[in-house]
Motif scaffolding. Structure first.
Motif, PDB file in Angstrom:
ATOM      1  N   TYR A  65       0.828  -1.213   0.000  1.00 13.15           N
ATOM      2  CA  TYR A  65       0.000   0.000   0.000  1.00 13.15           C
ATOM      3  C   TYR A  65       0.862   1.263   0.000  1.00 13.15           C
ATOM      4  O   TYR A  65       0.540   2.250  -0.651  1.00 13.15           O
ATOM      5  CB  TYR A  65      -0.928  -0.013   1.218  1.00 13.15           C
ATOM      6  CG  TYR A  65      -2.059   0.979   1.115  1.00 13.15           C
ATOM      7  CD1 TYR A  65      -3.192   0.696   0.345  1.00 13.15           C
ATOM      8  CD2 TYR A  65      -2.004   2.199   1.789  1.00 13.15           C
ATOM      9  CE1 TYR A  65      -4.236   1.600   0.253  1.00 13.15           C
ATOM     10  CE2 TYR A  65      -3.051   3.115   1.693  1.00 13.15           C
ATOM     11  CZ  TYR A  65      -4.156   2.810   0.927  1.00 13.15           C
ATOM     12  OH  TYR A  65      -5.185   3.716   0.830  1.00 13.15           O
TER      13      TYR A  65
ATOM     14  N   ALA B 109      -2.948  -8.071  -7.943  1.00 10.13           N
ATOM     15  CA  ALA B 109      -3.624  -6.783  -8.115  1.00 10.13           C
ATOM     16  C   ALA B 109      -2.859  -5.893  -9.087  1.00 10.13           C
ATOM     17  O   ALA B 109      -1.627  -5.829  -9.063  1.00 10.13           O
ATOM     18  CB  ALA B 109      -3.773  -6.085  -6.775  1.00 10.13           C
TER      19      ALA B 109
ATOM     20  N   ARG C  61      -3.131  -2.652  -9.089  1.00  4.53           N
ATOM     21  CA  ARG C  61      -2.726  -1.458  -8.342  1.00  4.53           C
ATOM     22  C   ARG C  61      -2.993  -1.710  -6.864  1.00  4.53           C
ATOM     23  O   ARG C  61      -3.716  -2.641  -6.505  1.00  4.53           O
ATOM     24  CB  ARG C  61      -3.479  -0.225  -8.833  1.00  4.53           C
ATOM     25  CG  ARG C  61      -4.988  -0.305  -8.678  1.00  4.53           C
ATOM     26  CD  ARG C  61      -5.680   0.869  -9.375  1.00  4.53           C
ATOM     27  NE  ARG C  61      -7.132   0.803  -9.249  1.00  4.53           N
ATOM     28  CZ  ARG C  61      -7.823   1.336  -8.235  1.00  4.53           C
ATOM     29  NH1 ARG C  61      -7.173   1.986  -7.274  1.00  4.53           N
ATOM     30  NH2 ARG C  61      -9.120   1.243  -8.190  1.00  4.53           N
TER      31      ARG C  61
ATOM     32  N   ASP D  90      -4.909  -1.303  -4.296  1.00  5.11           N
ATOM     33  CA  ASP D  90      -6.286  -0.953  -3.946  1.00  5.11           C
ATOM     34  C   ASP D  90      -6.663  -1.749  -2.692  1.00  5.11           C
ATOM     35  O   ASP D  90      -6.797  -2.981  -2.737  1.00  5.11           O
ATOM     36  CB  ASP D  90      -7.210  -1.305  -5.119  1.00  5.11           C
ATOM     37  CG  ASP D  90      -8.666  -0.987  -4.828  1.00  5.11           C
ATOM     38  OD1 ASP D  90      -8.971  -0.539  -3.705  1.00  5.11           O
ATOM     39  OD2 ASP D  90      -9.498  -1.201  -5.725  1.00  5.11           O
TER      40      ASP D  90
ATOM     41  N   SER E 138      -9.311  -2.188  -1.088  1.00  6.69           N
ATOM     42  CA  SER E 138     -10.562  -2.946  -1.118  1.00  6.69           C
ATOM     43  C   SER E 138     -10.330  -4.387  -1.568  1.00  6.69           C
ATOM     44  O   SER E 138     -11.134  -5.276  -1.260  1.00  6.69           O
ATOM     45  CB  SER E 138     -11.582  -2.269  -2.042  1.00  6.69           C
ATOM     46  OG  SER E 138     -11.125  -2.274  -3.384  1.00  6.69           O
TER      47      SER E 138
ATOM     48  N   ASP F  15     -15.819   5.935   1.208  1.00  6.37           N
ATOM     49  CA  ASP F  15     -15.851   4.997   0.083  1.00  6.37           C
ATOM     50  C   ASP F  15     -15.966   3.550   0.542  1.00  6.37           C
ATOM     51  O   ASP F  15     -16.519   2.703  -0.163  1.00  6.37           O
ATOM     52  CB  ASP F  15     -14.591   5.157  -0.775  1.00  6.37           C
ATOM     53  CG  ASP F  15     -14.510   6.520  -1.434  1.00  6.37           C
ATOM     54  OD1 ASP F  15     -15.565   7.181  -1.534  1.00  6.37           O
ATOM     55  OD2 ASP F  15     -13.405   6.935  -1.828  1.00  6.37           O
ATOM     56  N   GLU F  16     -15.421   3.248   1.716  1.00  7.35           N
ATOM     57  CA  GLU F  16     -15.470   1.882   2.265  1.00  7.35           C
ATOM     58  C   GLU F  16     -16.072   1.917   3.665  1.00  7.35           C
ATOM     59  O   GLU F  16     -15.534   1.369   4.622  1.00  7.35           O
ATOM     60  CB  GLU F  16     -14.064   1.278   2.272  1.00  7.35           C
ATOM     61  CG  GLU F  16     -13.505   1.072   0.883  1.00  7.35           C
ATOM     62  CD  GLU F  16     -11.976   1.015   0.840  1.00  7.35           C
ATOM     63  OE1 GLU F  16     -11.454   0.564  -0.195  1.00  7.35           O
ATOM     64  OE2 GLU F  16     -11.320   1.417   1.806  1.00  7.35           O
TER      65      GLU F  16
END
Length: 418
Positions: free
Chosen positions: A44, A88, A90, A92, A94, A131-132
């Motif tokens: 991350y 992944a 990118r 992300d 989530s 967003d989450e």
């Protein structure tokens, strides 16, 4: 912030490793959790290149996970986190949020509260509260629960308030009501029962009007707990039995069943209490509930006057590092048992220890109970469990149907007599 003053990430895992024998099953499991979390941090913070197929650390993380016991559910979860990071496009968050939530829950089920709290804090570090929001609210609630189990009530209150704040900003009625229920739990822990009742009655009404059955069930369960603390045991049983019909999750149903059993125990209906505790000790999903059921079987052995069973359960629990609340109950049950079997000095020591732990962690209601038991012992009421045994099989009409249901559950579960 300079690196010198930057907090050590996942300190709980490092501290846990320091207490474990290198190469043991728990050591491998804790090591795997730590390196996977550090991989997520690097992924991350630095980007997907840290998890590329040729990245030097990726294979080492896979090997650490592979060293976990084959039957450990967390092994599959952590392997899934590594696979998701490696594939992944990118960084992300989530992509891994659901899997990390599952890992936190696995630690939670094993009563590894400090490690679970670290995982939930990781989720809160990376999940966006808007967003989450579902991930963020759930992680805040679970973090609060873990902190409450560790006796860190001020920090738990902050986590619950954070969940409520985000839920309110999102118009999330379920999240708002769950945070209210958690607030009521903290009020109970601190002895403010009227405030807890007020919060819960409002929550039950709101959840029922919105047809939110699981939320209503959770609030009814906590309302049962307040009735229990007020020693209104038939009402506690009825609230809890109503909750059992509304809840769908197995762990939540286990906790309700445990509280129904505890209320029957206080009523002196030992057969009904034993039925439920035997089922829970053998089948409950969470380690905490299995410990609690075994603690109460310790108490049942006292009420039945069975010193061999008392000693068996005492030895089973003696080497376990129980959560704070269960530590208090353990020493109170020991005090009752030792007094009943004529070991008055040991009874006094156990009750003093129960009061010390309750005072240290501001468990006001439990402190009052422990001190009351100690006063009774000093006053000469040394058969602390005798009153319950005398009324063992009188079942109040208001809860007779629940006692029958518990016996049927024990028969279906195929457990022994304890």
């Amino acid at each position: 912030m300079s690196d010198l003053y930057r907090p050590i990430r996942h300190l709980a895992f490092f501290e846990a490793l320091g207490t474990l024998e290198e190469g043991s099953t728990d050591w491998h499991a804790t090591t795997a959790g730590l390196v996977v979390l550090r991989l997520v941090d690097a992924w991350y913070d630095e980007g997907v290149q840290v998890a590329a197929a040729d990245a030097w650390g990726l294979e080492a993380v896979r090997e650490a996970v592979g060293e976990m016991a084959a039957g450990d559910p967390a092994r599959t979860i952590l392997s899934g986190v590594v696979d998701a990071v490696a594939s992944a496009a990118r960084a992300d968050f989530s992509v891994v949020a659901t899997r990390l939530s599952a890992y936190g829950r696995a630690l939670h089920f094993d009563a590894r509260w400090r490690l679970a709290a670290d995982v939930y804090e990781t989720l809160l570090t990376y999940a966006h509260p808007i967003d989450e929001s579902d991930v963020y609210i759930n992680a805040s609630m679970q973090l609060g629960y873990c902190l409450r189990m560790l006796g860190e009530f001020d920090q738990a209150a902050v986590a619950y308030a954070d969940a409520g704040r985000v839920a309110t900003s999102m118009g999330d009625v379920v999240g708002i009501l769950r945070a209210r229920i958690a607030d009521a739990r903290l009020s109970m822990s601190r002895g403010n029962l009227p405030r807890a009742e007020e919060i819960l009655d409002d929550t039950i009404a709101r959840a029922t009007s919105e047809s939110l059955h699981d939320v209503a069930g959770l609030a009814l369960h906590e309302r049962s707990t307040v009735a229990y603390e007020r020693k209104d045991y038939p009402r506690a049983i009825r609230f809890a039995y109503d909750a059992l019909a509304k809840l769908s999750g197995q762990s939540a149903r286990d906790r309700v069943l445990a509280d129904i059993a505890a209320s029957f125990l206080e009523l002196g209906v030992i057969s009904a209490a034993r039925d439920a505790f035997l089922v829970l000790a053998a089948t409950a999903q969470e380690q905490y509930v299995r410990w609690s059921a075994t603690l109460n079987l310790l108490d049942v052995s006292t009420l039945e006057g069975s010193e061999p069973r008392f000693e068996s359960y005492r030895r089973e629990l003696a080497g376990i590092e129980l959560p704070v609340v269960l530590q208090v109950y353990y020493h109170m049950h020991l005090g009752s048992g030792h007094a009943t079997f004529g070991r008055f000095d040991r009874a006094r020591q156990s009750l003093v220890r129960a009061a010390e732990i309750a005072a240290e962690h501001r468990l006001n209601q439990l402190l009052f109970t422990a001190e009351d038991s100690l006063r009774r012992l000093e006053a000469g009421e040394r058969q602390l469990g005798e009153h319950a045994a005398a009324a063992a099989e009188f079942v109040p009409d208001a809860v007779a149907d629940v006692a029958v249901a518990l016996h049927e559950m024990r028969t279906m579960a195929g457990t022994g007599q304890g």
